[in-house]
Design a protein around this motif. Structure first.
Motif, short mmCIF file in Angstrom:
data_model
loop_
_atom_site.label_atom_id
_atom_site.label_comp_id
_atom_site.label_asym_id
_atom_site.label_seq_id
_atom_site.Cartn_x
_atom_site.Cartn_y
_atom_site.Cartn_z
N GLY A 120 0.80 -1.22 0.00
CA GLY A 120 0.00 0.00 0.00
C GLY A 120 0.83 1.26 0.00
O GLY A 120 0.34 2.33 -0.33
N LEU A 121 2.11 1.15 0.37
CA LEU A 121 2.98 2.32 0.34
C LEU A 121 3.62 2.43 -1.04
O LEU A 121 4.10 1.44 -1.59
N GLN A 122 3.61 3.63 -1.58
CA GLN A 122 4.15 3.86 -2.91
C GLN A 122 5.22 4.94 -2.84
O GLN A 122 4.91 6.12 -2.85
N VAL A 123 6.46 4.51 -2.74
CA VAL A 123 7.58 5.44 -2.68
C VAL A 123 8.41 5.26 -3.94
O VAL A 123 9.01 4.21 -4.16
N LEU A 124 8.40 6.27 -4.78
CA LEU A 124 9.10 6.19 -6.06
C LEU A 124 10.44 6.92 -6.03
O LEU A 124 11.34 6.58 -6.79
N GLU A 125 10.56 7.90 -5.17
CA GLU A 125 11.80 8.67 -5.04
C GLU A 125 12.53 8.23 -3.78
O GLU A 125 11.91 7.77 -2.83
N ASN A 126 13.84 8.38 -3.77
CA ASN A 126 14.66 8.00 -2.61
C ASN A 126 14.40 6.55 -2.21
O ASN A 126 14.35 6.21 -1.02
N LYS A 127 14.23 5.70 -3.18
CA LYS A 127 13.85 4.29 -2.96
C LYS A 127 14.89 3.53 -2.13
O LYS A 127 14.53 2.75 -1.26
#
Length: 146
Positions: A120-127
């Motif tokens: 459910g978490l969507q982290v595209l930057e600073n992966k």
């Protein structure tokens, strides 16, 4: 002029509601985590972090000025605008002085309340940094290291 501090309220969520209700600002970063009740917050806190279209008059509010709220993930509850958890993660990871402690505690709480998953978490930057913090979060309440 300053808003009241958190010590004047039972919870940081109550404090943030009182300070920002009916204002055209969006809680961001650690302030959003506190409102979302994913981070307990700090004792006697006074600073509030927000997105705003204009600088306001409270000296204890850090106004991150934006032209529009269109590119910010947020919701409205009890006449308070607050960044989503995904947006708060993005904000903290992109801030040069982001509060890692608050983020790890929040990620840990999310992990334990979502069947030990970060789905459910969507982290595209600073992966890469996010992946490292996920490991810390998994072990936050344990003595061991994964």
């Amino acid at each position: 002029m300053q808003t009241k501090g958190s010590k004047d309220f039972i919870s940081n969520r109550e404090w943030l509601t009182s300070a920002t209700q009916n204002e055209n600002i969006i809680l961001r970063g650690v302030s959003a985590l506190e409102y979302l009740q994913l981070f307990v917050g700090y004792y006697d806190e006074e600073n509030i972090d927000v997105y705003a279209k204009n600088v306001g008059f409270y000296s204890n509010i850090q106004y991150h000025i934006v032209d529009s709220f269109d590119n910010i993930e947020y919701f409205k509850q009890n006449n308070v605008l607050c960044s989503t958890f995904n947006q708060a993660i993005k904000d903290i990871l992109s801030d040069s002085d982001g509060d890692t402690q608050a983020l790890v505690e929040s990620l840990s709480r999310y992990y334990t309340t979502h069947n030990e998953s970060f789905d459910g978490l969507q982290v595209l930057e600073n992966k890469e940094e996010f992946e490292e913090l996920k490991i810390w979060a998994k072990n936050y309440y344990s003595d061991g290291v994964e």
